[in-house]
Enzyme design. Structure first.
Site, mmCIF file in Angstrom:
data_model
loop_
_atom_site.group_PDB
_atom_site.id
_atom_site.type_symbol
_atom_site.label_atom_id
_atom_site.label_comp_id
_atom_site.label_asym_id
_atom_site.label_seq_id
_atom_site.Cartn_x
_atom_site.Cartn_y
_atom_site.Cartn_z
ATOM 1 N N HIS A 206 -9.666 36.152 -19.573
ATOM 2 C CA HIS A 206 -8.648 36.646 -20.503
ATOM 3 C C HIS A 206 -8.301 38.115 -20.333
ATOM 4 C CE1 HIS A 206 -12.342 37.806 -22.664
ATOM 5 N NE2 HIS A 206 -11.610 38.778 -23.153
HETATM 6 C C1 UD1 Z 1 -8.650 40.691 -27.460
HETATM 7 C C2 UD1 Z 1 -9.304 42.054 -27.197
HETATM 8 C C3 UD1 Z 1 -10.278 41.923 -26.039
HETATM 9 C C4 UD1 Z 1 -11.289 40.817 -26.294
HETATM 10 C C5 UD1 Z 1 -10.558 39.518 -26.609
HETATM 11 C C6 UD1 Z 1 -11.574 38.475 -26.999
HETATM 12 C C7 UD1 Z 1 -7.949 44.048 -27.636
HETATM 13 C C8 UD1 Z 1 -7.155 45.119 -27.023
HETATM 14 N N1 UD1 Z 1 -8.301 43.035 -26.829
HETATM 15 O O1 UD1 Z 1 -7.890 40.343 -26.323
HETATM 16 O O2 UD1 Z 1 -10.981 43.145 -25.882
HETATM 17 O O3 UD1 Z 1 -12.094 40.664 -25.153
HETATM 18 O O4 UD1 Z 1 -9.663 39.727 -27.720
HETATM 19 O O5 UD1 Z 1 -11.055 37.192 -26.921
HETATM 20 O O6 UD1 Z 1 -8.237 44.102 -28.801
HETATM 21 N N2 UD1 Z 1 -3.067 34.713 -29.276
HETATM 22 C C9 UD1 Z 1 -2.891 33.476 -29.815
HETATM 23 N N3 UD1 Z 1 -3.686 33.098 -30.856
HETATM 24 C C10 UD1 Z 1 -4.660 33.885 -31.368
HETATM 25 C C11 UD1 Z 1 -4.843 35.158 -30.814
HETATM 26 C C12 UD1 Z 1 -4.039 35.559 -29.766
HETATM 27 O O7 UD1 Z 1 -2.008 32.724 -29.389
HETATM 28 O O8 UD1 Z 1 -5.366 33.460 -32.308
HETATM 29 C C13 UD1 Z 1 -2.238 35.121 -28.120
HETATM 30 C C14 UD1 Z 1 -1.007 35.928 -28.505
HETATM 31 O O9 UD1 Z 1 0.034 35.561 -27.663
HETATM 32 C C15 UD1 Z 1 -1.429 37.335 -28.176
HETATM 33 C C16 UD1 Z 1 -2.383 37.156 -27.002
HETATM 34 O O10 UD1 Z 1 -3.027 35.915 -27.248
HETATM 35 O O11 UD1 Z 1 -0.355 38.165 -27.868
HETATM 36 C C17 UD1 Z 1 -3.402 38.243 -26.861
HETATM 37 O O12 UD1 Z 1 -4.123 38.459 -28.082
HETATM 38 P P1 UD1 Z 1 -4.742 39.905 -28.434
HETATM 39 O O13 UD1 Z 1 -5.565 39.824 -29.648
HETATM 40 O O14 UD1 Z 1 -3.657 40.942 -28.409
HETATM 41 O O15 UD1 Z 1 -5.623 40.230 -27.179
HETATM 42 P P2 UD1 Z 1 -6.698 39.329 -26.441
HETATM 43 O O16 UD1 Z 1 -6.226 39.096 -25.054
HETATM 44 O O17 UD1 Z 1 -7.042 38.174 -27.296
HETATM 45 N N1 UDP Z 2 -16.660 31.580 -26.653
HETATM 46 C C1 UDP Z 2 -16.500 30.399 -27.394
HETATM 47 N N2 UDP Z 2 -15.602 29.480 -26.961
HETATM 48 C C2 UDP Z 2 -14.858 29.633 -25.829
HETATM 49 C C3 UDP Z 2 -15.033 30.828 -25.086
HETATM 50 C C4 UDP Z 2 -15.928 31.780 -25.530
HETATM 51 O O1 UDP Z 2 -17.168 30.225 -28.408
HETATM 52 O O2 UDP Z 2 -14.064 28.742 -25.496
HETATM 53 C C5 UDP Z 2 -17.592 32.608 -27.157
HETATM 54 C C6 UDP Z 2 -18.650 33.073 -26.178
HETATM 55 O O3 UDP Z 2 -19.791 32.284 -26.224
HETATM 56 C C7 UDP Z 2 -18.924 34.486 -26.657
HETATM 57 C C8 UDP Z 2 -17.592 34.938 -27.193
HETATM 58 O O4 UDP Z 2 -16.823 33.783 -27.401
HETATM 59 O O5 UDP Z 2 -19.857 34.455 -27.730
HETATM 60 C C9 UDP Z 2 -16.943 35.892 -26.213
HETATM 61 O O6 UDP Z 2 -15.649 36.130 -26.568
HETATM 62 P P1 UDP Z 2 -14.540 36.598 -25.529
HETATM 63 O O7 UDP Z 2 -14.946 36.247 -24.145
HETATM 64 O O8 UDP Z 2 -13.250 36.088 -26.039
HETATM 65 O O9 UDP Z 2 -14.530 38.174 -25.766
HETATM 66 P P2 UDP Z 2 -15.272 39.419 -25.075
HETATM 67 O O10 UDP Z 2 -16.723 39.231 -25.271
HETATM 68 O O11 UDP Z 2 -14.843 39.451 -23.644
HETATM 69 O O12 UDP Z 2 -14.717 40.596 -25.798
#
Ligand code: UD1
Ligand code: UDP
Length: 365
Positions: A206
């Site tokens: 991601h």
């Molecule tokens: C965010 C965090 C990242 C973290 C990740 C965990 C920031 C800058 N990034 O990234 O550090 O590792 O979460 O998963 O805070 N979206 C959905 N449904 C949701 C949430 C998001 O469809 O419930 C889609 C939207 O199109 C959105 C995109 O995902 O624009 C990205 O979501 P966003 O929260 O901005 O960043 P992540 O890539 O999720």
């Molecule tokens: N995770 C989950 N389901 C998924 C993918 C990840 O429960 O389909 C959990 C994973 O075990 C970990 C957390 O989500 O505990 C990590 O989140 P993510 O990778 O989105 O964020 P990051 O740690 O990179 O910020």
């Protein structure tokens, strides 16, 4: 009682806050105000974690949703400022490095509310990552810095923080893992998916650097197609990645490949179970680097750097470039069982949140 605002916004936050919320209640010294910013909002990115981790329903839901970095950060600040002014918490606690973390931290600081950062001090030294900026800013304005691995203490001291503001407390994400690993194992998720123990690959991706660039995403999808020649590939897709996979020919091929299971994001318990039984986890996640080290499972992180070096130095994680042949070679060596064994870092023992609760109570009393 210390009125404590606990801030959670995104998937990895929920897993950390679940452990802290429980420890704070158990200590008997804290009254928690659980605030969900709404950064992640899909049921499979949010509600499922509250349910599976036995968390209370948030006291406040800010509903900020998605947007550009500025929009998302600003919306959290505007909404959370109203809550802080109204509720007057004695202390605000933020975890990790997402936009909700830095937004809540800035707002608390400007209202002169003592600020706690859990998972402080981690540094990738890669300022192109939004998370690195969030970490640096949050740490720089926090009063209490709880650190998960020794590198964090070193970085904070080098940045001029006083030793008295820092505690190497251990890893709160691993608190949740230790608490739920038995329940997770009982789901037998791998069997439900027809997967054999240590014979399949589990994937997550991601990071913007990997999935927002069509060339990189295409190369990543090609690596997964090659891994699928060795064994089944399970890829629960983050919404950021799902939105882009159809844009590349290899991404579209991945969707049709008979050995590739593309699924929506899956629940914490089922995901833990899939990690426990995978031959290899391929990821760019922060938390998964730590969880695979705690589970002693082979992991490759497709990034040029990591803010969690202990997972490489001591754990079972390896950094790899986005190189199809190197990823394939890692798949082969994991399947053959020829992977470094690793050991579990100190204080990743399931009790980090208890240590934080005890230390913070002392510090604030
Ligand atoms: C965010 C965090 C990242 C973290 C990740 C965990 C920031 C800058 N990034 O990234 O550090 O590792 O979460 O998963 O805070 N979206 C959905 N449904 C949701 C949430 C998001 O469809 O419930 C889609 C939207 O199109 C959105 C995109 O995902 O624009 C990205 O979501 P966003 O929260 O901005 O960043 P992540 O890539 O999720
Ligand atoms: N995770 C989950 N389901 C998924 C993918 C990840 O429960 O389909 C959990 C994973 O075990 C970990 C957390 O989500 O505990 C990590 O989140 P993510 O990778 O989105 O964020 P990051 O740690 O990179 O910020």
């Amino acid at each position: 009682m210390i009125n404590t605002a606990l801030i959670a916004g995104a998937r990895p936050n929920f897993i950390k806050i679940a452990a802290l919320e429980k420890a704070f209640v158990a200590s008997g010294h804290f009254k928690n105000l659980l605030i969900h910013t709404g950064q992640h909002y899909d049921a499979r990115m949010s509600d499922i974690f509250f349910r599976q981790l036995g968390m209370p329903v948030p006291d406040m839901f800010l509903g900020v949703g998605s947007g550009s970095h500025a929009e998302q950060t600003a919306k959290v600040m505007m909404e959370i400022e109203k809550v802080f002014i109204d509720q007057k918490p004695d202390v605000v606690l933020v975890v990790g490095d997402v936009n909700s973390t830095v937004a809540a931290a800035l707002t608390a600081r400007k209202l002169h509310i003592p600020l706690v950062h859990v998972e402080a001090g981690l540094r990738s030294f890669d300022r192109s990552m939004p998370e690195e900026i969030n970490r640096i800013v949050t740490d720089s304005i926090s009063d209490y810095l709880y650190v998960s691995e020794p590198s964090g203490v070193k970085h904070l001291l080098a940045e001029g923080h006083s030793a008295s503001s820092i505690l190497l407390a251990g890893n709160v994400m691993i608190d949740s893992l230790r608490r739920f690993e038995k329940t997770a194992a009982d789901t037998r998720e791998h069997e439900s998916r027809g997967l054999e123990d240590n014979k399949y690959f589990l994937i997550t991706a991601h990071r913007p650097a990997l999935v927002d660039d069509p060339e990189n995403l295409s190369l990543f999808a090609e690596s997964l197609l090659r891994l699928a020649e060795l064994g089944p590939v399970v890829f629960p897709i983050h919404p950021r990645t799902a939105a882009r996979l159809d844009d590349t020919a290899t991404g579209r091929s991945l969707k049709k490949h008979p050995s590739v299971q593309l699924t929506e994001p899956i629940g914490y318990l089922e995901f833990l179970c899939l990690m426990m039984h995978a031959a290899l986890i391929v990821t760019d996640s922060g938390g998964i680097q730590e969880e695979t080290t705690a589970l002693k499972k082979p992991c490759i992180t497709i990034r040029p750097n990591t803010e969690r070096p202990i997972t490489i130095e001591q754990g079972t994680n390896e950094l790899l470039p986005l190189d199809v042949e190197q990823i394939l070679a890692a798949g082969k060596s994991a399947l053959s069982g020829a992977w470094k064994k690793g050991s579990i870092p100190d204080l990743w023992d399931g009790k980090a949140s208890d240590r934080i609760a005890a230390h913070l109570y002392e510090a604030l009393s």
